[in-house]
Design an enzyme around this catalytic site. Structure first.
Site, mmCIF file in Angstrom:
data_model
loop_
_atom_site.group_PDB
_atom_site.id
_atom_site.type_symbol
_atom_site.label_atom_id
_atom_site.label_comp_id
_atom_site.label_asym_id
_atom_site.label_seq_id
_atom_site.Cartn_x
_atom_site.Cartn_y
_atom_site.Cartn_z
ATOM 1 N N ASP A 213 -0.685 -1.939 -3.700
ATOM 2 C CA ASP A 213 -0.833 -1.446 -2.325
ATOM 3 C C ASP A 213 0.433 -1.735 -1.527
ATOM 4 O OD1 ASP A 213 -1.460 -2.036 0.655
ATOM 5 O OD2 ASP A 213 -3.192 -0.870 0.018
ATOM 6 N N ASP B 213 4.981 0.260 1.285
ATOM 7 C CA ASP B 213 6.426 0.162 1.524
ATOM 8 C C ASP B 213 7.121 1.481 1.191
ATOM 9 O OD1 ASP B 213 6.347 -2.453 2.420
ATOM 10 O OD2 ASP B 213 6.860 -3.334 0.481
ATOM 11 N N ASP C 23 -6.269 2.581 4.091
ATOM 12 C CA ASP C 23 -5.751 2.948 5.401
ATOM 13 C C ASP C 23 -5.404 4.439 5.407
ATOM 14 O OD1 ASP C 23 -3.502 3.037 3.803
ATOM 15 O OD2 ASP C 23 -2.271 1.765 5.089
#
Length: 349
Positions: free
Chosen positions: A322, A327, A245
């Site tokens: 990930d 986070d 992402d």
């Protein structure tokens, strides 16, 4: 709905193969092995102390708290829409108020869907997904500020997903999960062959690369929700890579795990939009996957050397790494604000 040319899906390298080839030929993104070792030392300590584990998924306040079939359908509906939340430079960030709290990014999506559920809207059912209109979705995603990007594409993705579930899987994503026989590769194949909005791949030079961010995260979220048990048990969960992402690459740069060429860095600092499938974007995504693969090997090597128990080793993979890195990005926005993330407007992430 979002189809690639015939045969492209079948020709695509897996995300892991994609990452290896891209990293070996990258011109603008480099992976720092020393930084990987430093980060691996820090992360392995958190797994040993159980400060980070598979249970963290359900600790997020908006995620389903009960691991049941309704949670699986909710995960599918959420992740079908799990893409592109950043605003254009002249727009306000999309935000949603739910239970008195303002949410942005991915959490704005989850908050809006939870709010719709509270209002009696059967958002996560195949019937609703197959027929929802742009006007109806606009109401669901009413916001405190900004507008959710790519609304027409979200309607198309939902409509397709709902119709496929009704026509092929008896109206529920649960049946896709049951059909895969606990096999990650089988479930990814079901997802990418049946739901065209999940066909996250591109032709680049002499190869067809796949990243499969949303398809992989659907599997990972089911695994996380069920903590690897019952319908969430997958015999080969390690086949998943990180989910390429725009936030995890930013975290990797923060830890010096990846570095960018002067040319690419200037584009990021100028907030230039990178085309989906361009060299810059492909290298950022591919090298991020490879960096997390290298990080996984390093963390496992440290844990094995330190005699970590099997229950700890079993949950250390690219998925949990990930989750940790994503986070971290959410929790350290101010510290990372000087590092612009790459922007590519598309339905894949």
């Amino acid at each position: 709905m979002f189809p690639h040319p015939n045969g492209l899906v079948e020709k695509a390298l897996s995300p892991r193969e994609t990452a290896k080839k891209i990293s070996e030929n990258s011109l603008h993104v480099k992976i720092n092995k020393d930084a990987i070792k430093t980060l691996a030392t820090s992360i392995s300590a958190k797994f040993i102390k159980q400060e980070y584990s598979l249970s963290n998924w359900k600790l997020h306040e908006l995620h389903p708290k009960v691991a049941d079939e309704a949670a699986i359908d909710a995960i599918f509906a959420i992740d079908i829409l799990n893409f592109s939340f950043w605003p254009n430079s002249d727009e306000e960030k999309f935000s949603v108020k739910y239970n008195g709290k303002i949410y942005t990014g991915y959490w704005s999506l989850v908050a809006a869907i939870n709010r719709a559920h509270d209002e009696g809207i059967p958002f996560c059912t195949a019937e609703y997904m197959s027929s929802v209109t742009e006007a109806e979705l606009l109401k669901v995603f009413r916001s405190e500020s900004g507008a959710i990007p790519l609304l027409p594409q979200r309607v198309m993705a939902m409509n397709e997903a709902g119709r496929v579930l009704l026509d092929t899987f008896d109206g529920s994503f649960v049946n896709c999960v049951k059909q895969c026989n606990n096999d990650v590769i089988s479930l990814l194949k079901i997802l990418t062959e049946n739901f065209t909005s999940l066909q996250d791949l591109c032709s680049f030079e002499d190869s067809v690369y796949s990243f499969l961010k949303r398809a992989q995260i659907i599997v990972a979220d089911v695994w996380g929700c069920f903590e690897g048990k019952g319908l969430g048990y997958f015999k080969n969960i390690e086949e998943l890579t990180m989910f390429a992402d725009y936030r995890v690459p930013q975290t990797l740069e923060y830890f010096d795990v990846v570095s960018y060429s002067k040319e690419l860095k200037e584009k990021l600092e100028d907030i230039e939009i990178l085309d989906n499938g361009s060299r810059y974007e492909v290298e950022i995504r591919g090298c991020s996957i490879k960096a997390v693969e290298d990080l996984r090997h390093e963390v496992l090597a440290i844990l094995n050397k330190d005699g970590a128990p099997k229950d700890v080793l079993d949950v250390v993979n690219s998925v949990t790494l990930d989750f940790y890195l994503w986070d971290f990005a959410r929790g350290h926005r101010k510290e990372m604000a000087h590092l612009p993330f790459h922007r590519t407007r598309c339905i894949y992430y």
